[in-house]
Scaffold this motif. Structure first.
Motif, PDB file in Angstrom:
ATOM      1  N   LEU A 112      30.029  41.809  51.700  1.00 34.95           N
ATOM      2  CA  LEU A 112      30.011  42.318  50.325  1.00 34.95           C
ATOM      3  C   LEU A 112      28.669  42.979  50.046  1.00 34.95           C
ATOM      4  O   LEU A 112      27.609  42.357  50.195  1.00 34.95           O
ATOM      5  N   GLU A 113      28.707  44.239  49.656  1.00 32.38           N
ATOM      6  CA  GLU A 113      27.482  44.955  49.342  1.00 32.38           C
ATOM      7  C   GLU A 113      26.911  44.478  48.005  1.00 32.38           C
ATOM      8  O   GLU A 113      27.642  44.180  47.076  1.00 32.38           O
ATOM      9  N   ASN A 114      25.598  44.423  47.965  1.00 32.10           N
ATOM     10  CA  ASN A 114      24.895  44.032  46.737  1.00 32.10           C
ATOM     11  C   ASN A 114      25.343  42.669  46.230  1.00 32.10           C
ATOM     12  O   ASN A 114      25.547  42.471  45.030  1.00 32.10           O
ATOM     13  N   LYS A 115      25.510  41.714  47.148  1.00 33.29           N
ATOM     14  CA  LYS A 115      25.976  40.392  46.730  1.00 33.29           C
ATOM     15  C   LYS A 115      24.957  39.667  45.854  1.00 33.29           C
ATOM     16  O   LYS A 115      25.315  38.773  45.086  1.00 33.29           O
ATOM     17  N   ASN A 116      23.683  40.069  45.959  1.00 33.16           N
ATOM     18  CA  ASN A 116      22.672  39.438  45.109  1.00 33.16           C
ATOM     19  C   ASN A 116      22.907  39.731  43.633  1.00 33.16           C
ATOM     20  O   ASN A 116      22.558  38.936  42.764  1.00 33.16           O
ATOM     21  N   TYR A 117      23.507  40.889  43.348  1.00 25.29           N
ATOM     22  CA  TYR A 117      23.854  41.198  41.961  1.00 25.29           C
ATOM     23  C   TYR A 117      24.934  40.250  41.449  1.00 25.29           C
ATOM     24  O   TYR A 117      24.960  39.875  40.275  1.00 25.29           O
ATOM     25  N   LEU A 118      25.858  39.882  42.341  1.00 29.36           N
ATOM     26  CA  LEU A 118      26.888  38.909  41.968  1.00 29.36           C
ATOM     27  C   LEU A 118      26.266  37.557  41.668  1.00 29.36           C
ATOM     28  O   LEU A 118      26.624  36.900  40.685  1.00 29.36           O
TER      29      LEU A 118
ATOM     30  N   VAL B 138      32.788  22.599  35.034  1.00 29.93           N
ATOM     31  CA  VAL B 138      33.421  23.580  35.920  1.00 29.93           C
ATOM     32  C   VAL B 138      32.376  24.485  36.551  1.00 29.93           C
ATOM     33  O   VAL B 138      32.296  24.625  37.783  1.00 29.93           O
ATOM     34  N   ASN B 139      31.549  25.092  35.719  1.00 34.13           N
ATOM     35  CA  ASN B 139      30.552  26.024  36.248  1.00 34.13           C
ATOM     36  C   ASN B 139      29.404  25.319  36.951  1.00 34.13           C
ATOM     37  O   ASN B 139      28.760  25.906  37.827  1.00 34.13           O
ATOM     38  N   SER B 140      29.143  24.050  36.610  1.00 35.33           N
ATOM     39  CA  SER B 140      28.091  23.298  37.297  1.00 35.33           C
ATOM     40  C   SER B 140      28.497  22.938  38.718  1.00 35.33           C
ATOM     41  O   SER B 140      27.647  22.822  39.608  1.00 35.33           O
ATOM     42  N   VAL B 141      29.776  22.759  38.951  1.00 31.09           N
ATOM     43  CA  VAL B 141      30.259  22.449  40.292  1.00 31.09           C
ATOM     44  C   VAL B 141      30.284  23.697  41.173  1.00 31.09           C
ATOM     45  O   VAL B 141      29.991  23.635  42.364  1.00 31.09           O
ATOM     46  N   ILE B 142      30.593  24.847  40.562  1.00 32.28           N
ATOM     47  CA  ILE B 142      30.794  26.065  41.344  1.00 32.28           C
ATOM     48  C   ILE B 142      29.520  26.866  41.553  1.00 32.28           C
ATOM     49  O   ILE B 142      29.152  27.201  42.691  1.00 32.28           O
ATOM     50  N   ILE B 143      28.793  27.173  40.477  1.00 31.39           N
ATOM     51  CA  ILE B 143      27.728  28.177  40.548  1.00 31.39           C
ATOM     52  C   ILE B 143      26.444  27.700  41.231  1.00 31.39           C
ATOM     53  O   ILE B 143      25.938  28.406  42.121  1.00 31.39           O
ATOM     54  N   PRO B 144      25.855  26.542  40.866  1.00 31.95           N
ATOM     55  CA  PRO B 144      24.556  26.194  41.465  1.00 31.95           C
ATOM     56  C   PRO B 144      24.561  26.143  42.983  1.00 31.95           C
ATOM     57  O   PRO B 144      23.589  26.559  43.619  1.00 31.95           O
ATOM     58  N   GLN B 145      25.635  25.666  43.594  1.00 30.70           N
ATOM     59  CA  GLN B 145      25.657  25.573  45.046  1.00 30.70           C
ATOM     60  C   GLN B 145      25.798  26.938  45.711  1.00 30.70           C
ATOM     61  O   GLN B 145      25.513  27.088  46.895  1.00 30.70           O
ATOM     62  N   MET B 146      26.238  27.956  44.960  1.00 32.36           N
ATOM     63  CA  MET B 146      26.414  29.278  45.541  1.00 32.36           C
ATOM     64  C   MET B 146      25.092  30.022  45.712  1.00 32.36           C
ATOM     65  O   MET B 146      24.976  30.907  46.560  1.00 32.36           O
ATOM     66  N   VAL B 147      24.090  29.684  44.920  1.00 34.68           N
ATOM     67  CA  VAL B 147      22.812  30.397  44.987  1.00 34.68           C
ATOM     68  C   VAL B 147      22.132  30.213  46.344  1.00 34.68           C
ATOM     69  O   VAL B 147      21.816  31.205  47.013  1.00 34.68           O
TER      70      VAL B 147
END
Length: 348
Positions: A46-52, A98-107
């Motif tokens: 995925l291009e520019n994944k840091n923006y995601l 919901v977002n605490s389970v998904i987002i922090p681990q993705m960084v």
């Protein structure tokens, strides 16, 4: 040569030449795996994944701020401590979770390429991610139940829907969702994973993980499908049923102004329902019709569609609910001019 001998040779080379070797990465695929973890492989192309990642970080911050403010307002105002706002607070807690389970681990996974997830952490995330995702659906059904009682039996609302009864219903819903989620996760964790450990997802989702097992997984697929249909279609069917009753009850009201007022009380909840179910259905259609060929792009769309509703729920509820909006303005210490601006935005 067996894997123990290979490991010993590599260890000797590492000590002699001072080379640091990551054995879990070297042997992360196939049966030669020295660890029992998994590797999340989404967004590789995925291009520019840091923006995601930046967008998801902003979504997470707004989710925390919006829902924490909502919870603080309800806790600080005794007039809001009623069954309706108990259900709203339940939704706010679920939104944060919901977002605490998904987002922090993705960084760290996708910003710093730390994509290894231990076996226990993977299945823990699987449980909580699906648990809170399904709780979102049941929490919307709980709000539909509250609106049904308020509109169809307004004079008996305080006796039918007490704080204690609402708390018991909430506890029952949480227990039910635990039972729905625990068995798919347990059966997936008991599968033998002797082949690839690369999970084609940004999280340890149920389907991408159990498909890696080197055995027949048809039972896991059927169990996961049954659970998904129950958790999504069950509450949605209940919501549609309650609103069918509400529509019939409202049409019997003679006064047009009272009829509109009754519909207006349901408007906020309907927006939340559409906000939750429409992205899920859209992602399902895009995936099954293969309208998005790029797997990483599809995963990105799905991730954003799941994380946006928890961010927008408190904003929509605060703007569309007069008593809650006024309390928030008072809490933040806004002057009357700012209050008028917020009301104009809500009416717009």
């Amino acid at each position: 040569m067996d894997q123990t001998a290979v490991r010993d040779i590599c260890m000797q080379c590492s000590k002699r030449f001072g080379v640091q070797m990551n054995f879990s990465v070297v042997f992360s695929n196939g049966t030669n795996s020295f660890n029992k973890g998994f590797y999340l492989t989404a967004f590789r192309n995925l291009e520019n994944k840091n923006y995601l990642i930046l967008a998801l970080a902003i979504i997470y911050i707004i989710t925390l701020l919006g829902n924490l403010v909502l919870l603080a307002v309800v806790l600080m105002n005794s007039s809001l401590q009623n069954p309706k706002y108990l259900a709203v607070c339940n939704l706010a807690i679920v939104d944060i979770s919901v977002n605490s389970v998904i987002i922090p681990q993705m960084v760290p996974v996708f910003a710093f390429n730390q994509n290894y997830v231990s076996f226990g952490a993977c299945f823990s995330q699987m449980f909580f991610m699906h648990f809170f995702g399904d709780m979102e659906s049941f929490s919307l059904a709980l709000l539909a139940y509250d609106r049904l009682i308020a509109i169809c039996w307004p004079l008996r609302y305080s006796t039918i829907n007490t704080n204690l009864r609402m708390l018991l219903i909430i506890a029952g819903i949480w227990s039910l969702v635990v039972l729905l989620e625990i068995f798919p996760v347990i059966f997936a964790a008991r599968l033998p994973y002797c082949s690839s450990r690369e999970v084609q997802s940004c999280c340890c989702e149920h389907s991408p993980v159990y498909k890696l097992a080197c055995t027949d997984t048809s039972f896991n697929r059927q169990l996961g499908t049954a659970k998904t249909l129950t958790a999504l279609l069950g509450p949605l069917t209940f919501i549609i049923f309650t609103y069918a009753i509400v529509v019939v009850a409202v049409t019997r009201i003679a006064s047009i102004s009272q009829r509109w007022k009754a519909f207006h009380t349901c408007l906020t909840h309907l927006l939340l329902v559409l906000l939750y179910y429409m992205p899920v259905m859209l992602a399902y259609v895009l995936g099954n019709l293969r309208l998005i060929q790029n797997f990483d792009l599809y995963t990105a769309v799905l991730t954003v569609s799941v994380t946006i509703p928890p961010m927008l729920n408190p904003i929509i509820y605060s703007l569309k609910t007069d008593e809650l909006r006024d309390k928030i303005v008072k809490l933040l210490g806004k002057p009357k001019v700012a209050q008028q601006i917020i009301k104009n935005e809500a009416n717009g």
